[in-house]
Design a protein around this motif. Structure first.
Motif, PDB file in Angstrom:
ATOM      1  N   ASP A 175       1.687 -11.232 -11.990  1.00 22.55           N
ATOM      2  CA  ASP A 175       2.436 -10.929 -10.760  1.00 22.55           C
ATOM      3  C   ASP A 175       1.590 -11.160  -9.503  1.00 22.55           C
ATOM      4  O   ASP A 175       2.086 -11.577  -8.466  1.00 22.55           O
ATOM      5  N   GLY A 176       0.293 -10.828  -9.614  1.00 23.15           N
ATOM      6  CA  GLY A 176      -0.559 -10.964  -8.422  1.00 23.15           C
ATOM      7  C   GLY A 176      -1.860 -11.659  -8.772  1.00 23.15           C
ATOM      8  O   GLY A 176      -2.236 -11.750  -9.956  1.00 23.15           O
ATOM      9  N   PRO A 177      -2.610 -12.147  -7.753  1.00 23.87           N
ATOM     10  CA  PRO A 177      -3.824 -12.924  -8.020  1.00 23.87           C
ATOM     11  C   PRO A 177      -4.952 -12.121  -8.675  1.00 23.87           C
ATOM     12  O   PRO A 177      -5.699 -12.646  -9.490  1.00 23.87           O
ATOM     13  N   VAL A 178      -5.061 -10.840  -8.312  1.00 22.08           N
ATOM     14  CA  VAL A 178      -6.157 -10.033  -8.880  1.00 22.08           C
ATOM     15  C   VAL A 178      -5.922  -9.849 -10.376  1.00 22.08           C
ATOM     16  O   VAL A 178      -6.821 -10.039 -11.213  1.00 22.08           O
ATOM     17  N   GLU A 179      -4.658  -9.528 -10.722  1.00 29.63           N
ATOM     18  CA  GLU A 179      -4.335  -9.329 -12.139  1.00 29.63           C
ATOM     19  C   GLU A 179      -4.563 -10.631 -12.925  1.00 29.63           C
ATOM     20  O   GLU A 179      -5.122 -10.621 -14.021  1.00 29.63           O
ATOM     21  N   ALA A 180      -4.163 -11.745 -12.326  1.00 29.70           N
ATOM     22  CA  ALA A 180      -4.340 -13.030 -13.010  1.00 29.70           C
ATOM     23  C   ALA A 180      -5.828 -13.308 -13.245  1.00 29.70           C
ATOM     24  O   ALA A 180      -6.225 -13.791 -14.313  1.00 29.70           O
ATOM     25  N   ALA A 181      -6.664 -12.976 -12.242  1.00 26.53           N
ATOM     26  CA  ALA A 181      -8.109 -13.201 -12.388  1.00 26.53           C
ATOM     27  C   ALA A 181      -8.676 -12.304 -13.497  1.00 26.53           C
ATOM     28  O   ALA A 181      -9.477 -12.744 -14.325  1.00 26.53           O
ATOM     29  N   PHE A 182      -8.233 -11.042 -13.540  1.00 27.65           N
ATOM     30  CA  PHE A 182      -8.751 -10.127 -14.569  1.00 27.65           C
ATOM     31  C   PHE A 182      -8.374 -10.623 -15.965  1.00 27.65           C
ATOM     32  O   PHE A 182      -9.187 -10.595 -16.890  1.00 27.65           O
ATOM     33  N   ILE A 183      -7.122 -11.093 -16.110  1.00 29.15           N
ATOM     34  CA  ILE A 183      -6.691 -11.558 -17.444  1.00 29.15           C
ATOM     35  C   ILE A 183      -7.511 -12.789 -17.858  1.00 29.15           C
ATOM     36  O   ILE A 183      -7.957 -12.904 -18.997  1.00 29.15           O
ATOM     37  N   SER A 184      -7.757 -13.687 -16.910  1.00 32.01           N
ATOM     38  CA  SER A 184      -8.564 -14.881 -17.240  1.00 32.01           C
ATOM     39  C   SER A 184      -9.953 -14.466 -17.720  1.00 32.01           C
ATOM     40  O   SER A 184     -10.473 -15.009 -18.698  1.00 32.01           O
ATOM     41  N   LEU A 185     -10.545 -13.494 -17.029  1.00 33.21           N
ATOM     42  CA  LEU A 185     -11.891 -13.052 -17.419  1.00 33.21           C
ATOM     43  C   LEU A 185     -11.872 -12.452 -18.816  1.00 33.21           C
ATOM     44  O   LEU A 185     -12.782 -12.675 -19.623  1.00 33.21           O
ATOM     45  N   GLU A 186     -10.820 -11.686 -19.116  1.00 36.99           N
ATOM     46  CA  GLU A 186     -10.724 -11.074 -20.447  1.00 36.99           C
ATOM     47  C   GLU A 186     -10.580 -12.160 -21.520  1.00 36.99           C
ATOM     48  O   GLU A 186     -11.164 -12.064 -22.596  1.00 36.99           O
ATOM     49  N   LYS A 187      -9.797 -13.212 -21.189  1.00 38.11           N
ATOM     50  CA  LYS A 187      -9.592 -14.278 -22.182  1.00 38.11           C
ATOM     51  C   LYS A 187     -10.917 -14.992 -22.470  1.00 38.11           C
ATOM     52  O   LYS A 187     -11.242 -15.271 -23.612  1.00 38.11           O
ATOM     53  N   ILE A 188     -11.689 -15.248 -21.439  1.00 40.33           N
ATOM     54  CA  ILE A 188     -12.942 -15.993 -21.661  1.00 40.33           C
ATOM     55  C   ILE A 188     -13.971 -15.137 -22.403  1.00 40.33           C
ATOM     56  O   ILE A 188     -14.620 -15.600 -23.331  1.00 40.33           O
ATOM     57  N   THR A 189     -14.117 -13.877 -21.970  1.00 41.47           N
ATOM     58  CA  THR A 189     -15.214 -13.059 -22.519  1.00 41.47           C
ATOM     59  C   THR A 189     -14.815 -12.319 -23.794  1.00 41.47           C
ATOM     60  O   THR A 189     -15.674 -11.826 -24.523  1.00 41.47           O
ATOM     61  N   GLY A 190     -13.515 -12.195 -24.048  1.00 37.72           N
ATOM     62  CA  GLY A 190     -13.061 -11.474 -25.241  1.00 37.72           C
ATOM     63  C   GLY A 190     -13.145  -9.969 -25.091  1.00 37.72           C
ATOM     64  O   GLY A 190     -13.009  -9.231 -26.064  1.00 37.72           O
ATOM     65  N   ILE A 191     -13.390  -9.466 -23.887  1.00 38.43           N
ATOM     66  CA  ILE A 191     -13.483  -8.011 -23.666  1.00 38.43           C
ATOM     67  C   ILE A 191     -12.206  -7.542 -22.965  1.00 38.43           C
ATOM     68  O   ILE A 191     -11.892  -7.994 -21.865  1.00 38.43           O
ATOM     69  N   GLN A 192     -11.496  -6.622 -23.616  1.00 40.61           N
ATOM     70  CA  GLN A 192     -10.249  -6.098 -23.030  1.00 40.61           C
ATOM     71  C   GLN A 192     -10.526  -4.746 -22.384  1.00 40.61           C
ATOM     72  O   GLN A 192     -10.983  -3.839 -23.062  1.00 40.61           O
ATOM     73  N   LEU A 193     -10.223  -4.633 -21.125  1.00 39.69           N
ATOM     74  CA  LEU A 193     -10.486  -3.371 -20.422  1.00 39.69           C
ATOM     75  C   LEU A 193      -9.177  -2.752 -19.955  1.00 39.69           C
ATOM     76  O   LEU A 193      -8.205  -3.461 -19.698  1.00 39.69           O
ATOM     77  N   THR A 194      -9.179  -1.413 -19.812  1.00 39.93           N
ATOM     78  CA  THR A 194      -8.019  -0.763 -19.199  1.00 39.93           C
ATOM     79  C   THR A 194      -8.404  -0.390 -17.774  1.00 39.93           C
ATOM     80  O   THR A 194      -9.359   0.371 -17.569  1.00 39.93           O
ATOM     81  N   LEU A 195      -7.693  -0.966 -16.811  1.00 41.82           N
ATOM     82  CA  LEU A 195      -8.025  -0.701 -15.411  1.00 41.82           C
ATOM     83  C   LEU A 195      -7.500   0.669 -15.014  1.00 41.82           C
ATOM     84  O   LEU A 195      -6.323   0.963 -15.175  1.00 41.82           O
ATOM     85  N   ARG A 196      -8.382   1.533 -14.518  1.00 41.45           N
ATOM     86  CA  ARG A 196      -7.975   2.869 -14.090  1.00 41.45           C
ATOM     87  C   ARG A 196      -7.871   2.987 -12.565  1.00 41.45           C
ATOM     88  O   ARG A 196      -7.100   3.771 -12.049  1.00 41.45           O
ATOM     89  N   ASN A 197      -8.718   2.235 -11.887  1.00 40.82           N
ATOM     90  CA  ASN A 197      -8.689   2.332 -10.420  1.00 40.82           C
ATOM     91  C   ASN A 197      -9.253   1.053  -9.805  1.00 40.82           C
ATOM     92  O   ASN A 197     -10.142   0.429 -10.367  1.00 40.82           O
ATOM     93  N   PHE A 198      -8.699   0.695  -8.650  1.00 41.10           N
ATOM     94  CA  PHE A 198      -9.165  -0.514  -7.970  1.00 41.10           C
ATOM     95  C   PHE A 198      -9.208  -0.207  -6.470  1.00 41.10           C
ATOM     96  O   PHE A 198      -8.213   0.226  -5.898  1.00 41.10           O
ATOM     97  N   GLU A 199     -10.394  -0.359  -5.864  1.00 35.87           N
ATOM     98  CA  GLU A 199     -10.517  -0.063  -4.433  1.00 35.87           C
ATOM     99  C   GLU A 199     -11.112  -1.265  -3.722  1.00 35.87           C
ATOM    100  O   GLU A 199     -11.966  -1.947  -4.278  1.00 35.87           O
ATOM    101  N   LEU A 200     -10.691  -1.436  -2.495  1.00 39.79           N
ATOM    102  CA  LEU A 200     -11.198  -2.546  -1.696  1.00 39.79           C
ATOM    103  C   LEU A 200     -11.610  -2.001  -0.328  1.00 39.79           C
ATOM    104  O   LEU A 200     -10.848  -1.261   0.290  1.00 39.79           O
ATOM    105  N   HIS A 201     -12.849  -2.341   0.088  1.00 45.69           N
ATOM    106  CA  HIS A 201     -13.320  -1.884   1.403  1.00 45.69           C
ATOM    107  C   HIS A 201     -13.947  -3.054   2.125  1.00 45.69           C
ATOM    108  O   HIS A 201     -14.403  -4.003   1.487  1.00 45.69           O
ATOM    109  N   SER A 202     -14.033  -2.908   3.421  1.00 46.31           N
ATOM    110  CA  SER A 202     -14.726  -3.924   4.185  1.00 46.31           C
ATOM    111  C   SER A 202     -16.200  -3.522   4.266  1.00 46.31           C
ATOM    112  O   SER A 202     -16.512  -2.393   4.648  1.00 46.31           O
TER     113      SER A 202
END
Ligand code: KIV
Ligand code: ZN
Length: 522
Positions: A427-454
């Motif tokens: 649905d969104g670019p961040v989620e797509a990037a996380f899924i790609s990383l999981e596919k390459i590394t084989g590590i599946q994580l459960t995201l609990r929190n995501f924060e963005l700051h300047s």
């Protein structure tokens, strides 16, 4: 030591590290221990060696560096824990064994299932054993603030007689209030013989937001050691914040008449370092080290400040290490200036790391108008995490839009030199990037929190992403920075993946990775 000296016992690496998501690597712990030594704390509680092999190794590595402060390790009242602490800390010229057992009725009945006399016997045996190994022994009756006063005095008397040089009074669940804690300390002074010959210490948690006030009340009533953490990190609501309690004693010296040996100009860099490493953001309005702590927005305040700073300012920003202008370097700055600034921010990089950080600095300075301390910190964190595991981000391509799903295509470089590539749609670019990383590394994580700051200010500022994820029942935090916020998020996710893979390489089992059951009950 003068009677008006307050010892600062820093437990960032032990109680602070127990906070969910704050676990640190050995390298990170060494970096923080160096910053604590530069800050000039009296004692560093470096960890709980019996909790896991990783904890043991970290305490030992810190003790072996022998940088000046007393290095302390925590132990339950049993021979195995005590021996482990001793073998971990003995490399330091100054070392301490800290033993604890809970004393309140609620802990006696439900956790320990032990009678009052049994607990005293247990504590006395442990203190005596620790004293055979080391002169400097500290004892803590856990949950002291909820322990019957008469029984607490008995426990403390027995601990002193058994050889404890420091007796620490913990408000383990952050339950007490200043007036009550003052009474508790006065009661102990009146009812424990020999109390004047030992150091009485205080250890407060912040569940009701009173850890600093309660610690100061204890000092007022005779405590001469404060246990605290940088930025107040710690379990649940955290511990007494080192920077707040130290600045309270300094700023109100005429009231308390007490001194610490802390170099307060190192407070701000140390706070930023711990925040960067743990991913625990410092709230903007946090006392002493928050971004707004010295910012005066209101017109009436600004007017007063222009007439005389003391109208609204009780401390000077320079006293806590905030430079008047944190606009520091530009694209023409050389390596020397960069190294000076890096050291000024509390980082201790070897030549290889410094070179890599300097290259990144030059690249960013080409793109970005103004470079701030926050930019340099972000670069160093990125360089550090990139070198900390098997995977490095090579390229990231994103396509997204209001009318389409987002697609991420990622290329990673493995430490074996091979490149791996994969893509994902979400649905969104961040989620797509996380899924790609999981596919390459084989590590599946459960995201609990995501924060963005300047990281700093301005439209071209870098974005700092922090992710909190769960893997095999354990929580991890990761940080990433970039001017592109999706890349920052991907870097944060990759940092966590690298950390997990590195731990697995070191042979730690899932059980060792998961929080130790006893440790969780401290
Ligand atoms: O909060 C607490 O009681 C502790 C002790 C182990 C000192 O952390
Ligand atoms: Zn604690």
């Amino acid at each position: 030591m003068k009677d008006n000296h307050i010892k600062i016992f820093d437990t960032t690496l032990r109680d602070g590290e127990q906070a969910p998501g704050c676990s640190m690597t050995l390298r990170e712990k060494l970096r923080i221990s160096k910053a604590l030594a530069d800050l000039n704390v009296d004692i560093i509680e470096a960890g709980f060696p019996a909790a896991s092999p990783g904890d043991f190794d970290a305490v030992k590595a810190i003790a072996d560096e022998n940088r000046g402060p007393i290095i302390c390790g925590l132990a339950r009242c049993n021979p195995d824990d005590i021996e482990k602490v001793h073998s971990a800390v003995k490399g330091s010229d100054n070392h301490r064994i800290h033993v604890f057992v809970a004393t309140s009725a609620i802990h006696r009945e439900y956790k320990l299932k032990m009678a009052k006399e049994e607990i005293i016997k247990n504590a006395v045996g442990a203190i005596k054993m620790a004293r055979e190994l080391c002169d400097d022994v500290e004892f803590s009756p856990e949950d002291a603030s909820r322990t019957e006063l008469g029984y607490l005095a008995e426990v403390v008397s027995a601990a002193i007689e058994a050889g404890a040089r420091t007796v620490n009074i913990p408000d383990t669940v952050g339950y007490t209030v200043p007036a009550e804690f003052d009474e508790l300390f006065r009661y102990l002074h009146a009812h424990v013989s020999g109390i004047e010959d030992i150091t009485l210490s205080v250890h407060c948690h912040d569940d009701l937001g009173m850890a600093v006030s309660n610690s100061l009340a204890a000092v007022y009533a005779g405590a001469r050691q404060i246990e605290c953490t940088i930025n107040g990190i710690g379990e649940r609501a955290g511990n007494c914040s080192l920077e707040e309690v130290v600045m309270a004693l300094k700023t109100r010296n005429e009231f308390f008449g007490m001194d610490t040996q802390i170099d307060t100009t190192r407070l701000y860099p140390t706070a930023r370092l711990v925040s960067g490493i743990t991913g625990m953001q410092i709230p903007r309005n946090k006392a002493i080290v928050g971004d707004n702590a010295f910012a005066h927005e209101a017109g009436i305040h600004q007017h007063g400040m222009l007439q005389h700073a003391s109208t609204y300012e009780i401390m000077k920003p320079e006293d806590v290490g905030i430079s008047k202008s944190n606009l520091v370097l530009g694209k023409h700055s050389g390596r020397h200036a960069f190294r000076d600034r890096v050291e000024g921010l509390g980082f201790d990089l070897d030549d290889f790391e410094l070179n890599r950080a300097f290259q990144e600095f030059k690249k960013l300075a080409d793109k970005k108008k103004d470079m701030y301390d926050g930019d340099i910190e972000a670069i160093i964190m990125n360089v550090d995490s990139a070198s900390a595991g098997p995977w490095t981000l090579k390229t990231l391509q994103i396509t997204s839009g209001t009318a389409t799903d987002a697609t991420a295509n990622i290329q990673l470089l493995n430490e074996d030199g091979k490149e791996h590539e994969d893509s994902a749609t979400a649905d969104g670019p961040v989620e797509a990037a996380f899924i790609s990383l999981e596919k390459i590394t084989g590590i599946q994580l459960t995201l609990r929190n995501f924060e963005l700051h300047s990281a700093t200010v301005g439209e071209d500022a870098q974005g700092e992403a922090t992710v909190t994820v769960e893997f095999n029942g354990q929580s991890y935090r990761g940080n990433g920075t970039s001017q592109d916020i999706v890349e920052a998020a991907a870097r944060a996710y990759l940092e966590v993946i690298n950390r997990i893979l590195r731990r697995q390489e070191r042979g730690l089992t899932d059980a060792q990775l998961a929080p130790d059951i006893n440790r969780a009950s401290i």
